[in-house]
Design a protein around this motif. Structure first.
Motif, PDB file in Angstrom:
ATOM      1  N   ASP A 143       0.857  -1.178   0.000  1.00 47.36           N
ATOM      2  CA  ASP A 143       0.000   0.000   0.000  1.00 47.36           C
ATOM      3  C   ASP A 143       0.900   1.237   0.000  1.00 47.36           C
ATOM      4  O   ASP A 143       1.856   1.323   0.778  1.00 47.36           O
ATOM      5  N   GLN A 164      -5.266   3.092  -7.595  1.00 51.88           N
ATOM      6  CA  GLN A 164      -6.494   2.293  -7.480  1.00 51.88           C
ATOM      7  C   GLN A 164      -6.288   0.868  -7.989  1.00 51.88           C
ATOM      8  O   GLN A 164      -7.072   0.325  -8.760  1.00 51.88           O
ATOM      9  N   VAL A 166      -9.002  -3.251  -4.177  1.00 55.97           N
ATOM     10  CA  VAL A 166      -9.849  -2.945  -3.030  1.00 55.97           C
ATOM     11  C   VAL A 166      -9.619  -4.049  -2.008  1.00 55.97           C
ATOM     12  O   VAL A 166      -9.715  -5.231  -2.339  1.00 55.97           O
ATOM     13  N   LYS A 188     -10.226  -4.962   2.379  1.00 58.95           N
ATOM     14  CA  LYS A 188     -10.821  -4.557   3.658  1.00 58.95           C
ATOM     15  C   LYS A 188     -11.741  -3.355   3.480  1.00 58.95           C
ATOM     16  O   LYS A 188     -11.819  -2.483   4.344  1.00 58.95           O
ATOM     17  N   GLY A 189     -12.420  -3.306   2.336  1.00 52.88           N
ATOM     18  CA  GLY A 189     -13.397  -2.266   2.081  1.00 52.88           C
ATOM     19  C   GLY A 189     -12.816  -0.901   1.776  1.00 52.88           C
ATOM     20  O   GLY A 189     -13.528   0.106   1.877  1.00 52.88           O
ATOM     21  N   ARG A 190     -11.542  -0.845   1.393  1.00 53.07           N
ATOM     22  CA  ARG A 190     -10.932   0.448   1.100  1.00 53.07           C
ATOM     23  C   ARG A 190     -10.018   0.339  -0.122  1.00 53.07           C
ATOM     24  O   ARG A 190      -9.614  -0.749  -0.533  1.00 53.07           O
ATOM     25  N   ASN A 191      -9.705   1.501  -0.671  1.00 52.16           N
ATOM     26  CA  ASN A 191      -8.846   1.564  -1.849  1.00 52.16           C
ATOM     27  C   ASN A 191      -7.387   1.306  -1.481  1.00 52.16           C
ATOM     28  O   ASN A 191      -6.929   1.636  -0.389  1.00 52.16           O
ATOM     29  N   ARG A 192      -6.671   0.728  -2.443  1.00 49.27           N
ATOM     30  CA  ARG A 192      -5.209   0.635  -2.309  1.00 49.27           C
ATOM     31  C   ARG A 192      -4.544   1.105  -3.583  1.00 49.27           C
ATOM     32  O   ARG A 192      -4.757   0.547  -4.661  1.00 49.27           O
TER      33      ARG A 192
END
Length: 239
Positions: free
Chosen positions: A155, A178, A181, A183-187
Motif C-alpha cells: 500500500d 487504485q 480494493v 478490507k473495504g478500502r482503496n489501495r
C-alpha cells in the motif's frame, strides 16, 4: 513501413523458463525458514499477540484475528499452497516461529516472483533475524532458482513497508493508482524490485551486515545495511 530500425528489448537467446519455488528449508545464522504448517499456528499467534494492537495487520488482506482458533483456521487455509508459498520464520535461539512471509505471483516462465504477506511479530521486528529472513528468501530466488526479478509491493500509504523495501535494496518503480480494493478500502500500490543485475551488490552487503563482526557485544549493528551497500558501490569492491 519497415520495422527494421524500431527499438526492441535485449535479446535473450538462451533463456529457459525457471523452476517454480519449492517448499524447502532455508537456514541461516539467526533463523530458519520452513514451509508454514498448521503446527506453527499456536506459537505464531502467541508471538503476534505480543503487539500492543493490531496495526501490524492494517495493510494486509487478512487479520487481525480475534483468537488463536481464528488464526489456526487461517493458517490451515493458506498452508500447503504453492502460490502464495508461505514460510514460517523460526528463531534458532528459541526454535519457535516468530513470523511469516511468502513467495507469490510466481511467473517462472519469465523468472519473476514477489515477496509478500510479510508478517513479523514483535519478537522479529527490527532484529537481525528479520533481515536474515529476507536475505535467505532473496538468495534462494536469485542463486538457487536463477530468477531475473524479485518484487515487493505494498500500500502506498504503508510507510513502514516502503522504508523496509528501500533499506533492503529494492528500487522504487512507481505507483499503480487504485490497484485493488481490500478490507473495504482503496489501495494505491507502490512497486519495488531487485533484478539480477542488482543482486551481486545487494548480496555482498547482506553478507557483510550479517557477519558476527558487524554486531557489538550487545547485539547492536555497527554498520547500517545501506551504508555498507553505498561503500561497496563507491569502492567498486564487489567480490
Amino acid at each position: 513501413m519497415s520495422d527494421d530500425h524500431l527499438p526492441i528489448g535485449k535479446a535473450l537467446p538462451n533463456w529457459q523458463p525457471r523452476l517454480a519455488p519449492s517448499p524447502i528449508v532455508l537456514s541461516g545464522h539467526f533463523c530458519r525458514l520452513e514451509p508454514l504448517h498448521s503446527h506453527h499456528a499456536n506459537a505464531l499467534f502467541a508471538a503476534f499477540n505480543e503487539a500492543e494492537d493490531g496495526r501490524d495487520w492494517l495493510y494486509l488482506p487478512a487479520g487481525p484475528f480475534a483468537d488463536a482458533a481464528a488464526y489456526r483456521d487461517y493458517v490451515q487455509r493458506i498452508a500447503g499452497k504453492n502460490d502464495p508459498l508461505h514460510f514460517a520464520v523460526i528463531d534458532l535461539a528459541s526454535q519457535q516461529p516468530v513470523g511469516t512471509l511468502s513467495l507469490m505471483r510466481q511467473t517462472p516462465e519469465h523468472g519473476v516472483v514477489e515477496v509478500g504477506f510479510v508478517t513479523f511479530s514483535p519478537k522479529l521486528q527490527r532484529s537481525p533475524l528479520a533481515t536474515e529472513a529476507q536475505f535467505l528468501l532473496m538468495r534462494y530466488v536469485f542463486d538457487a532458482l536463477d530468477y531475473r526479478r524479485y518484487e515487493w509491493k505494498c500500500d502506498s500509504l504503508n510507510q513502514r513497508s516502503i522504508n523496509a523495501a528501500q533499506r533492503l535494496g529494492f528500487i522504487h518503480e512507481g505507483c499503480f493508482r487504485q490497484a485493488m480494493v481490500y478490507k473495504g478500502r482503496n489501495r494505491d500500490t507502490a512497486w519495488f524490485s531487485i533484478i539480477d543485475a542488482d543482486w551481486p551488490l545487494i548480496k555482498a552487503a547482506f553478507v557483510q551486515w550479517l557477519s558476527p563482526q558487524n554486531f557489538d557485544q550487545n547485539g547492536q549493528q555497527i554498520q547500517r545495511l545501506q551504508a555498507i551497500r553505498e561503500r561497496l558501490l563507491k569502492d567498486g569492491s564487489l567480490p
